[in-house]
Design a protein around this motif. Sequence first.
Motif, mmCIF file in Angstrom:
data_model
loop_
_atom_site.group_PDB
_atom_site.id
_atom_site.type_symbol
_atom_site.label_atom_id
_atom_site.label_comp_id
_atom_site.label_asym_id
_atom_site.label_seq_id
_atom_site.Cartn_x
_atom_site.Cartn_y
_atom_site.Cartn_z
ATOM 1 N N UNK A 117 -0.616 16.600 3.032
ATOM 2 C CA UNK A 117 -0.701 15.427 2.328
ATOM 3 C C UNK A 117 -0.638 14.144 3.333
ATOM 4 N N UNK A 118 -1.646 13.867 3.986
ATOM 5 C CA UNK A 118 -1.535 12.791 4.801
ATOM 6 C C UNK A 118 -1.302 11.586 4.188
ATOM 7 N N UNK A 119 -0.815 10.561 4.841
ATOM 8 C CA UNK A 119 -0.496 9.267 3.833
ATOM 9 C C UNK A 119 -1.443 7.942 4.513
ATOM 10 N N UNK A 120 -2.013 7.201 3.312
ATOM 11 C CA UNK A 120 -2.695 6.099 3.841
ATOM 12 C C UNK A 120 -2.145 4.731 3.360
ATOM 13 N N UNK A 121 -2.417 3.726 4.042
ATOM 14 C CA UNK A 121 -2.028 2.530 3.628
ATOM 15 C C UNK A 121 -3.171 1.578 3.581
ATOM 16 N N UNK A 122 -3.689 1.158 2.807
ATOM 17 C CA UNK A 122 -4.876 0.355 2.505
ATOM 18 C C UNK A 122 -4.763 -1.219 2.137
ATOM 19 N N UNK A 123 -5.716 -1.807 3.026
ATOM 20 C CA UNK A 123 -5.721 -3.355 2.763
ATOM 21 C C UNK A 123 -7.246 -3.593 2.496
ATOM 22 N N UNK A 124 -7.279 -4.811 1.434
ATOM 23 C CA UNK A 124 -8.494 -4.976 0.773
ATOM 24 C C UNK A 124 -9.185 -6.136 1.666
ATOM 25 N N UNK A 125 -10.225 -6.304 1.700
ATOM 26 C CA UNK A 125 -11.056 -7.549 2.399
ATOM 27 C C UNK A 125 -10.681 -8.655 1.917
ATOM 28 N N UNK A 126 -10.610 -9.642 2.793
ATOM 29 C CA UNK A 126 -10.528 -11.070 2.604
ATOM 30 C C UNK A 126 -9.142 -11.582 1.830
ATOM 31 N N UNK A 127 -8.081 -10.502 2.088
ATOM 32 C CA UNK A 127 -6.917 -10.854 1.375
ATOM 33 C C UNK A 127 -5.801 -10.923 2.649
ATOM 34 N N UNK A 128 -5.224 -12.054 2.916
ATOM 35 C CA UNK A 128 -4.149 -12.405 3.791
ATOM 36 C C UNK A 128 -3.041 -11.390 3.550
ATOM 37 N N UNK A 129 -2.648 -10.466 4.397
ATOM 38 C CA UNK A 129 -1.408 -9.476 4.381
ATOM 39 C C UNK A 129 -0.438 -9.905 5.685
ATOM 40 N N UNK A 130 0.763 -10.011 5.049
ATOM 41 C CA UNK A 130 1.689 -9.962 6.326
ATOM 42 C C UNK A 130 2.653 -8.666 5.768
ATOM 43 N N UNK A 131 2.661 -7.591 6.823
ATOM 44 C CA UNK A 131 3.360 -6.483 6.286
ATOM 45 C C UNK A 131 4.073 -5.782 7.629
ATOM 46 N N UNK A 132 5.303 -5.373 7.231
ATOM 47 C CA UNK A 132 5.977 -4.729 8.583
ATOM 48 C C UNK A 132 6.272 -3.187 8.074
ATOM 49 N N UNK A 133 6.605 -2.646 9.061
ATOM 50 C CA UNK A 133 6.902 -1.091 8.835
ATOM 51 C C UNK A 133 7.878 -0.625 9.940
ATOM 52 N N UNK A 134 8.949 -0.047 9.502
ATOM 53 C CA UNK A 134 9.897 0.724 10.454
ATOM 54 C C UNK A 134 9.719 2.202 10.269
ATOM 55 N N UNK A 135 9.076 2.911 11.172
ATOM 56 C CA UNK A 135 8.953 4.352 11.116
ATOM 57 C C UNK A 135 9.880 5.038 11.851
ATOM 58 N N UNK A 136 10.644 6.030 11.126
ATOM 59 C CA UNK A 136 11.640 6.730 11.767
ATOM 60 C C UNK A 136 11.194 8.254 11.780
ATOM 61 N N UNK A 137 11.257 8.964 13.025
ATOM 62 C CA UNK A 137 10.993 10.114 13.252
ATOM 63 C C UNK A 137 12.313 10.830 13.000
ATOM 64 N N UNK A 138 12.717 11.248 11.981
ATOM 65 C CA UNK A 138 13.977 11.833 11.341
ATOM 66 C C UNK A 138 14.559 13.081 12.495
ATOM 67 N N UNK A 139 13.755 13.941 12.835
ATOM 68 C CA UNK A 139 13.989 14.862 13.784
ATOM 69 C C UNK A 139 14.604 14.605 15.125
ATOM 70 N N UNK A 140 14.125 13.251 15.458
ATOM 71 C CA UNK A 140 14.457 12.840 16.618
ATOM 72 C C UNK A 140 15.675 11.725 16.751
ATOM 73 N N UNK A 141 16.306 11.554 15.383
ATOM 74 C CA UNK A 141 17.361 10.533 15.129
ATOM 75 C C UNK A 141 18.617 11.216 15.773
ATOM 76 N N UNK A 142 19.283 10.482 16.444
ATOM 77 C CA UNK A 142 20.383 11.066 17.507
ATOM 78 C C UNK A 142 21.636 11.163 16.745
ATOM 79 N N UNK A 143 21.924 10.391 15.561
ATOM 80 C CA UNK A 143 23.017 10.689 14.803
ATOM 81 C C UNK A 143 22.763 11.457 13.720
#
Length: 344
Positions: A117-143
């Motif tokens: 089940x891949x993941x979608x993030x969808x944006x509606x037309x003509x709508x101003x959006x300010x969106x931030x995303x922190x993506x963490x690859x868990x298997x690569x986390x050193x701690x």
Amino acid sequence: MKTVSITSNSLSVIFDQLQAELGGKLDIKSKEYKLELNNDIVKGFISGVSIEKAIIYMEYSIVFKEDVSFLNRLSDTSSIYFGYCSKGHVKQSFEGHAKENKLGQFQTGIFSNSSENNIFFSFEKNKKVEFSMVTVDVLSVSDKELRDQLKTTFILDQKHSVFSYIGSFNLKIVEKINHLNSLSQKGLVRNLLINSVVYLILALEIEQHKNDLSNAMTNYYSLTQTDMEAVKDITEHIRSCPEIQYSLKYLSRKSGLSPFKLQEGFKILHNRTVADFIRNIRIEVAENLIRTTELNISEIVYSVGLTSRSYFSKIFKEKYNCSPKHYQNHQNLLSIKSLNMNAV
């Protein structure tokens, strides 16, 4: 609907794919990427920075001219997406699932997908959006402790199960994002500051999830988005006019919130009571006046809305570990040294 496929957690690959799908002008400086967009599909920008091998931060400030979805089609299922919407809204869904989650203004969201089940993030037309995303690859986390905690909390059965959480409203995060965007430093100092702010944003996202779980168990009172916007507005009013003799009754009437809601909002946003926040703002403004003006201490005390110099000295010392006079004298000495060096 236009679909933009993302098939990597490598920032360089991501921006190559974004540019191929959306066009625009790509600017790369050190670890920072920025794609400027102004065409028939979209107007605005998408920026990103690598924090470490395991973590990337991306920011979208865009208006799409048609409905657009970003499909994160990754070969592994070890990524967790920590989203935050500063303006507008974003919809999130999983491939093969009918349900959509709506991430509204000032809301946090945490998502992880399964291999099916891949993941979608969808944006509606003509709508101003300010969106931030922190993506963490868990298997690569050193701690190891952090890696195990993230995996246990946010990644379920990797083949079949998905994770989605929409949090309550959080205004602390938008302040950190604004801080991030206002950084003017260059080079190593800039990189260190960016890393620290992004880690703080990530910590606030995780803390929000933890608090929401705790609050749900105790039926904790939650403020609405309109309430939090009112708290944000009254916060900015206090910042811009610290000299006013505020009362809780006055602020309650001005914000349209009950004293209880106002106090709760300040605890959520600033981790302080209203009175503590006002006092802290006055001290911070006073410290800036000491550094940047020729006003004497008494003039500064009255300009920030205080009436007692001894009380001001007490709370200033509690925050900065020295008296206002000592701090001012130290600033004067630094100025004299700087002038002497420039004269040589």
